[in-house]
Write a protein that holds these residues in place. Structure first.
Motif, PDB file in Angstrom:
ATOM      1  N   TYR A 118       0.865  -1.187   0.000  1.00 10.93           N
ATOM      2  CA  TYR A 118       0.000   0.000   0.000  1.00 10.93           C
ATOM      3  C   TYR A 118       0.897   1.232   0.000  1.00 10.93           C
ATOM      4  CZ  TYR A 118      -3.795   3.141   1.470  1.00 10.93           C
ATOM      5  OH  TYR A 118      -4.719   4.163   1.541  1.00 10.93           O
ATOM      6  N   GLU A 119       0.862   2.019  -1.091  1.00 10.88           N
ATOM      7  CA  GLU A 119       1.810   3.114  -1.276  1.00 10.88           C
ATOM      8  C   GLU A 119       1.103   4.440  -1.548  1.00 10.88           C
ATOM      9  OE1 GLU A 119       4.930   4.133  -4.718  1.00 10.88           O
ATOM     10  OE2 GLU A 119       5.463   2.342  -3.585  1.00 10.88           O
ATOM     11  N   PRO A 120       0.915   5.279  -0.528  1.00  8.04           N
ATOM     12  CA  PRO A 120       0.359   6.614  -0.751  1.00  8.04           C
ATOM     13  C   PRO A 120       1.327   7.455  -1.585  1.00  8.04           C
ATOM     14  CG  PRO A 120       0.310   6.023   1.577  1.00  8.04           C
ATOM     15  CD  PRO A 120       1.194   5.028   0.894  1.00  8.04           C
ATOM     16  N   SER A 121       0.795   8.270  -2.489  1.00  8.40           N
ATOM     17  CA  SER A 121       1.644   9.094  -3.353  1.00  8.40           C
ATOM     18  C   SER A 121       1.044  10.477  -3.508  1.00  8.40           C
ATOM     19  CB  SER A 121       1.811   8.441  -4.723  1.00  8.40           C
ATOM     20  OG  SER A 121       2.482   9.305  -5.622  1.00  8.40           O
ATOM     21  N   ALA A 122       1.816  11.500  -3.161  1.00  6.47           N
ATOM     22  CA  ALA A 122       1.353  12.877  -3.307  1.00  6.47           C
ATOM     23  C   ALA A 122       1.274  13.279  -4.770  1.00  6.47           C
ATOM     24  CB  ALA A 122       2.300  13.822  -2.557  1.00  6.47           C
ATOM     25  N   ARG A 123       1.983  12.563  -5.648  1.00  8.43           N
ATOM     26  CA  ARG A 123       2.003  12.904  -7.071  1.00  8.43           C
ATOM     27  C   ARG A 123       0.943  12.158  -7.879  1.00  8.43           C
ATOM     28  NH1 ARG A 123       8.013  12.182  -9.168  1.00  8.43           N
ATOM     29  NH2 ARG A 123       6.993  13.023 -11.032  1.00  8.43           N
ATOM     30  N   ALA A 124       0.364  11.100  -7.315  1.00  6.75           N
ATOM     31  CA  ALA A 124      -0.603  10.284  -8.062  1.00  6.75           C
ATOM     32  C   ALA A 124      -1.907  11.053  -8.271  1.00  6.75           C
ATOM     33  CB  ALA A 124      -0.868   8.984  -7.320  1.00  6.75           C
ATOM     34  N   ARG A 125      -2.445  10.960  -9.467  1.00  3.02           N
ATOM     35  CA  ARG A 125      -3.729  11.594  -9.770  1.00  3.02           C
ATOM     36  C   ARG A 125      -4.893  10.624  -9.642  1.00  3.02           C
ATOM     37  NH1 ARG A 125      -2.425  15.287 -15.174  1.00  3.02           N
ATOM     38  NH2 ARG A 125      -0.786  16.613 -14.208  1.00  3.02           N
ATOM     39  N   ARG A 126      -4.582   9.334  -9.734  1.00  2.00           N
ATOM     40  CA  ARG A 126      -5.634   8.319  -9.619  1.00  2.00           C
ATOM     41  C   ARG A 126      -5.041   7.062  -8.988  1.00  2.00           C
ATOM     42  NH1 ARG A 126      -4.287   8.907 -14.912  1.00  2.00           N
ATOM     43  NH2 ARG A 126      -6.035  10.318 -15.214  1.00  2.00           N
ATOM     44  N   VAL A 127      -5.916   6.232  -8.452  1.00  2.00           N
ATOM     45  CA  VAL A 127      -5.465   4.989  -7.848  1.00  2.00           C
ATOM     46  C   VAL A 127      -5.000   4.039  -8.953  1.00  2.00           C
ATOM     47  CG1 VAL A 127      -7.781   3.970  -7.871  1.00  2.00           C
ATOM     48  CG2 VAL A 127      -6.076   3.162  -6.210  1.00  2.00           C
ATOM     49  N   ALA A 128      -3.956   3.271  -8.656  1.00  2.00           N
ATOM     50  CA  ALA A 128      -3.415   2.373  -9.679  1.00  2.00           C
ATOM     51  C   ALA A 128      -2.789   1.154  -9.030  1.00  2.00           C
ATOM     52  CB  ALA A 128      -2.377   3.095 -10.531  1.00  2.00           C
ATOM     53  N   LEU A 129      -2.905   0.020  -9.712  1.00  2.00           N
ATOM     54  CA  LEU A 129      -2.239  -1.213  -9.316  1.00  2.00           C
ATOM     55  C   LEU A 129      -1.109  -1.471 -10.294  1.00  2.00           C
ATOM     56  CD1 LEU A 129      -5.308  -3.440  -8.448  1.00  2.00           C
ATOM     57  CD2 LEU A 129      -3.404  -2.986  -6.903  1.00  2.00           C
ATOM     58  N   ARG A 130       0.077  -1.797  -9.781  1.00  2.00           N
ATOM     59  CA  ARG A 130       1.227  -2.037 -10.641  1.00  2.00           C
ATOM     60  C   ARG A 130       1.908  -3.330 -10.243  1.00  2.00           C
ATOM     61  NH1 ARG A 130       3.511   4.184 -10.240  1.00  2.00           N
ATOM     62  NH2 ARG A 130       1.803   5.140 -11.423  1.00  2.00           N
ATOM     63  N   VAL A 131       2.213  -4.148 -11.247  1.00  2.00           N
ATOM     64  CA  VAL A 131       2.897  -5.420 -11.031  1.00  2.00           C
ATOM     65  C   VAL A 131       4.291  -5.308 -11.624  1.00  2.00           C
ATOM     66  CG1 VAL A 131       2.879  -7.892 -11.474  1.00  2.00           C
ATOM     67  CG2 VAL A 131       0.715  -6.685 -11.120  1.00  2.00           C
TER      68      VAL A 131
END
Length: 332
Positions: A118-131
């Motif tokens: 679970y990685e909060p990001s101040a730069r993210a504009r939308r929720v995303a799952l990454r593998v």
């Protein structure tokens, strides 16, 4: 779905094993065993005269956890420390405790348990799952305004997608004797030549590696980096000259999400993974970044210039990266 709180800021690798942090004592270590949610964690415990406080060090490659404490630290205090950090250590051991991750989340799907960072990001504009195609690790990137409950619900709703991506992940191909790797998309078999002198060379379409087997992976990696740099240098010079921009030195990094980048100051960076891509795709990536020297956006004028600078078919090169790009992450 369960969540395990982890502290991403307390771990540092020990100096004698991983380059920094306090050195454990040379005495035989003591082993401590702990459990968390049915999962077992064995901790190597050592005391050190150099340690000022208790520290926990995790090597995700070897999947080992080491705790170093001052000589006079009470054992009860050591056990309390480990229990507070237990969930973090379990996640870090699996490579999930990154500098940004704050939780390791377990998601149940079809009888399996999928672990997600679970990685909060101040730069993210939308929720995303990454593998991560190289490690198989999964992370949930959460923008500032999304609640934790919404983010976890998103992950649960996409559990089937996570499982599918993990099953599609191709097995890693290490730089070892007999392995076949694509050098600019042309398959080359690696041959270990322990009796030969030199370092790395190509002979009859094979990559020959001299020296001890313990140096083999590093030597192949260094050789591939040098070949990629040689391949990129004339492309960067030629395309930069066409847009009348200086061809400043570029850097190479083993990036997982970017094939190239261009900073506002004009600094160029390319992915080492381009060594495994076809030459026309490499040409397109260079053209793309050189076009950014003129247009720091993805406007119509940018794409027109990128197409002009690309020697081959821009659309076909983009399609190759989209469909085959993840496959080159498994080498090395």
């Amino acid at each position: 779905m369960s969540s395990r709180r982890i502290d991403p800021l307390t771990i540092q690798p020990p100096a004698d094993l991983f380059g920094n942090g306090p050195s454990p004592s040379a005495k035989d270590p003591q082993w401590l065993t702990f459990t968390e949610g049915g999962r077992r964690l064995e901790v190597q415990f050592q005391r050190s005269a150099r340690a000022r406080c208790i520290g926990m060090y995790v090597d995700p490659t070897a999947k080992t956890v080491t705790v170093v404490a001052p000589v006079l630290e009470p054992m009860a205090a050591v056990e309390r420390f480990v229990r507070r950090k237990l969930a973090w250590a379990l996640a870090a051991r699996e490579g999930l405790a990154t500098s940004r991750a704050t939780d390791a989340v377990d998601i149940a799907h079809a009888g399996e348990t999928l672990t997600v960072a679970y990685e909060p990001s101040a730069r993210a504009r939308r929720v995303a799952l990454r593998v991560d195609a190289r490690t198989g690790h999964v992370k949930l990137v959460v923008p500032p305004r999304m609640s934790r409950e919404q983010a976890l619900e998103f992950a649960q709703q996409n559990a089937a997608w996570i499982a599918t991506r993990l099953k599609r992940r191709q097995p890693p191909v290490p730089f070892a004797d007999g392995a076949v790797i694509p050098l600019f998309d042309a398959p080359h078999r690696i041959r270990h030549r322990p009796d030969a002198r030199g370092t790395v060379w190509i002979e009859n379409g094979e990559i020959h590696v001299a020296g001890g087997v313990e140096h083999m992976s590093r030597r192949v990696g260094d050789w591939l980096t040098a070949r990629l740099r040689e391949h990129l240098q004339p492309l960067v010079r030629e395309k930069a000259a066409r847009v009348e921009r200086p061809a400043s030195p570029f850097s190479l990094r083993d990036t997982a999400t970017q094939w190239g980048s261009c900073s506002k100051s004009g600094a160029l960076c390319f992915s080492l993974r381009l060594a495994f891509a076809p030459s026309d795709v490499v040409d397109y990536v260079v053209a793309h970044e050189i076009a950014h020297l003129v247009h720091h956006n993805h406007s119509a004028r940018f794409w027109a210039l990128a197409a002009k600078l690309t020697a081959g078919d821009l659309a076909a090169c983009k399609a190759w990266l989209r469909h085959h790009g993840q496959s080159v992450m498994r080498y090395g």
